[in-house]
Design a protein around this motif. Structure first.
Motif, PDB file in Angstrom:
ATOM      1  N   THR A 267      15.102  47.735  47.648  1.00  0.00           N
ATOM      2  CA  THR A 267      14.154  46.915  46.898  1.00  0.00           C
ATOM      3  C   THR A 267      12.802  47.631  46.811  1.00  0.00           C
ATOM      4  OG1 THR A 267      15.209  44.888  47.687  1.00  0.00           O
ATOM      5  CG2 THR A 267      12.993  44.682  46.789  1.00  0.00           C
ATOM      6  N   PRO A 268      12.265  47.828  45.611  1.00  0.00           N
ATOM      7  CA  PRO A 268      10.951  48.479  45.502  1.00  0.00           C
ATOM      8  C   PRO A 268       9.852  47.569  46.043  1.00  0.00           C
ATOM      9  CG  PRO A 268      11.665  47.682  43.359  1.00  0.00           C
ATOM     10  CD  PRO A 268      12.827  47.479  44.287  1.00  0.00           C
ATOM     11  N   ASP A 285      20.217  49.217  34.756  1.00  0.00           N
ATOM     12  CA  ASP A 285      18.852  49.009  35.229  1.00  0.00           C
ATOM     13  C   ASP A 285      18.733  47.711  36.021  1.00  0.00           C
ATOM     14  OD1 ASP A 285      17.861  51.349  34.101  1.00  0.00           O
ATOM     15  OD2 ASP A 285      17.425  50.372  32.180  1.00  0.00           O
ATOM     16  N   LEU A 286      18.189  47.822  37.233  1.00  0.00           N
ATOM     17  CA  LEU A 286      17.871  46.646  38.036  1.00  0.00           C
ATOM     18  C   LEU A 286      16.410  46.288  37.806  1.00  0.00           C
ATOM     19  CD1 LEU A 286      19.524  47.700  41.438  1.00  0.00           C
ATOM     20  CD2 LEU A 286      20.566  46.447  39.538  1.00  0.00           C
ATOM     21  N   LYS A 287      16.135  45.029  37.556  1.00  0.00           N
ATOM     22  CA  LYS A 287      14.779  44.586  37.226  1.00  0.00           C
ATOM     23  C   LYS A 287      14.169  43.856  38.418  1.00  0.00           C
ATOM     24  CE  LYS A 287      12.343  41.629  33.878  1.00  0.00           C
ATOM     25  NZ  LYS A 287      12.524  40.716  32.712  1.00  0.00           N
ATOM     26  N   ILE A 317      14.785  49.917  37.999  1.00  0.00           N
ATOM     27  CA  ILE A 317      15.410  50.989  38.768  1.00  0.00           C
ATOM     28  C   ILE A 317      16.774  51.294  38.153  1.00  0.00           C
ATOM     29  CG2 ILE A 317      16.281  51.691  41.027  1.00  0.00           C
ATOM     30  CD1 ILE A 317      13.284  51.317  40.974  1.00  0.00           C
ATOM     31  N   ASP A 318      17.045  52.569  37.908  1.00  0.00           N
ATOM     32  CA  ASP A 318      18.339  52.998  37.386  1.00  0.00           C
ATOM     33  C   ASP A 318      19.288  53.204  38.569  1.00  0.00           C
ATOM     34  OD1 ASP A 318      20.537  54.239  36.227  1.00  0.00           O
ATOM     35  OD2 ASP A 318      19.329  55.366  34.792  1.00  0.00           O
ATOM     36  N   ILE A 319      20.409  52.489  38.555  1.00  0.00           N
ATOM     37  CA  ILE A 319      21.386  52.583  39.649  1.00  0.00           C
ATOM     38  C   ILE A 319      21.821  54.026  39.870  1.00  0.00           C
ATOM     39  CG2 ILE A 319      23.756  51.974  40.316  1.00  0.00           C
ATOM     40  CD1 ILE A 319      23.337  49.289  38.974  1.00  0.00           C
ATOM     41  N   LYS A 320      21.930  54.786  38.784  1.00  0.00           N
ATOM     42  CA  LYS A 320      22.426  56.162  38.887  1.00  0.00           C
ATOM     43  C   LYS A 320      21.490  57.069  39.676  1.00  0.00           C
ATOM     44  CE  LYS A 320      22.898  56.830  34.416  1.00  0.00           C
ATOM     45  NZ  LYS A 320      22.511  55.507  33.907  1.00  0.00           N
TER      46      LYS A 320
END
Length: 397
Positions: A267-268, A285-287, A317-320
């Motif tokens: 988590t950012p 993308d995770l928001k 955040i890009d999962i990759k």
């Protein structure tokens, strides 16, 4: 509701039935003729005239009847005429000898017929709606060997039984001499989809990618649930390569510090150091939103310090960027935990194989024969589920 809860209950009820009632239900959904045809001896020498389909039935009946050895199976066939008849063997001659039973088992192993029957039954269960396959749990189980124990260095050279060690759910280290059963299970039906046998020392994470690929070739799987022992990048990559998500807790052993600006679960953090609020996913993308804007924390600077928008700061955040740390659904969300809880289905399947059947009662040696033994046990679960499903359809009709 899980697809096969009633059928699983019926499997356990099936075990409580007397043999004379249980076996006709069990064999009623099977056509073993194509497999028995492959077992017929083509040499006049050693051709004993026993029905190969009957012997195959007896080998399949052995786990559900809790018969561990060829000697015990011969004795049961010799003394229980009803059992012999239900297996399809002649009553006007002697029961198949121990050597005949062993020879047919060896032929079954040599031609990989147990694996073929297992895979055919998995396909049939899928076609009949008994197995779903969209959610799959993977785990390994210790299998104690019948072979004589050997020093670790010597046993590693044979490719058969070896020394293994793992931690139980209480953190206690368990060691054993034997094999590992690597099992992939449909979480809804709690039925096996694929299995593999290795010497006990083989690491779980080494076999998981192969099982994932094997499952993906026969089912449209969206999620693979595995425990923290499988927390390796190659496992996440294997799931990603078949368009699925691996649901695995991060293993604290050997864990490095999380990247700067992130919590340990990916988590950012905002500029004030608060964990941001997960707000769903858009593709890869995770928001995440400002925790003050979502009411999770009371930030002394409010939203204005990070963003001029009344929506608050948003980070994607890009999962990759890190397949191991980032997941969709995001770690620690209710959905992620619900998915991970489905992993217990593989533990229950393992328990049935060991407690109700004979998966951990080996009286054969060598990895190929042990593999056949495990396939026969797994086949019993599939046949029982099909028999229960057929019985339900008859009742409904």
């Amino acid at each position: 509701m899980y697809i096969l809860q009633e059928s699983l209950f019926s499997f356990e009820e099936l075990l409580k039935m007397q043999s004379k009632e249980r076996l006709p239900i069990f064999f009623g959904v099977l056509d073993l003729r194509p497999y028995a045809k492959e077992l017929r001896s083509r040499s006049p020498r050693g051709a004993d005239g026993h029905c190969r389909e009957g012997i195959l039935r007896a080998l399949l009946a052995a786990p559900i009847e809790h018969i561990h050895t060829f000697t015990a199976l011969h004795h049961r066939l010799e003394t229980d005429l009803r059992f012999r008849y239900q297996c399809g063997l002649s009553l006007d001659r002697e029961a198949p000898s121990v050597s005949t039973l062993s020879r047919v088992f060896a032929e079954l192993t040599k031609k990989n017929l147990a694996q073929q029957l297992f895979e055919d039954l998995v396909k049939r269960c899928q076609e009949d709606g008994v197995i779903d396959g969209s959610h799959v749990a993977i785990d390994s189980a210790a299998i104690h060997a019948y072979e004589k124990k050997q020093p670790k260095r010597k046993s590693e050279q044979t490719g058969n039984a070896n020394w293994g060690a793992k931690f139980d759910s209480f953190g206690n280290k368990i060691t054993w001499f034997g094999y590992k059963l690597h099992l992939a299970v449909d979480t809804k039906s709690e039925l096996p989809l694929a299995l593999e046998i290795t010497p006990a020392h083989v690491n779980d994470g080494e076999k998981a990618p192969g099982l994932i690929r094997k499952i993906a070739s026969k089912a449209n799987t969206r999620f693979f649930m595995l425990d923290a022992g499988y927390d390796q990048l190659k496992v996440y990559e294997a799931a990603r390569n078949v368009r699925a998500q691996a649901i695995i807790p991060l293993n604290p052993r050997g864990e490095k510090e999380p990247p700067a600006g992130f919590t340990s679960n990916g988590t950012p953090c905002c500029s004030m150091g608060f964990a941001m609020t997960y707000w769903g996913a858009d593709g890869d993308d995770l928001k995440f939103r400002c925790p003050h804007a979502t009411g999770k924390v009371e930030c002394p600077l409010g939203m204005a310090a990070c963003s001029s928008s009344n929506y608050g700061m948003v980070v994607k955040i890009d999962i990759k960027d890190d397949l191991r740390r980032f997941s969709s659904p995001h770690r620690d969300t209710k959905r992620w935990k619900e998915l991970y809880n489905e992993r217990t289905s593989v533990e229950r399947c393992n328990s049935r194989l060991k407690s109700y059947l004979t998966a951990n009662d080996l009286h054969v040696w060598g990895i190929q024969k042990v593999t056949t033994h495990q396939y026969l046990n797994a086949i019993v679960l599939l046949i029982s589920a099909l028999a229960a499903a057929c019985k339900q359809k008859q009742i409904a009709a």
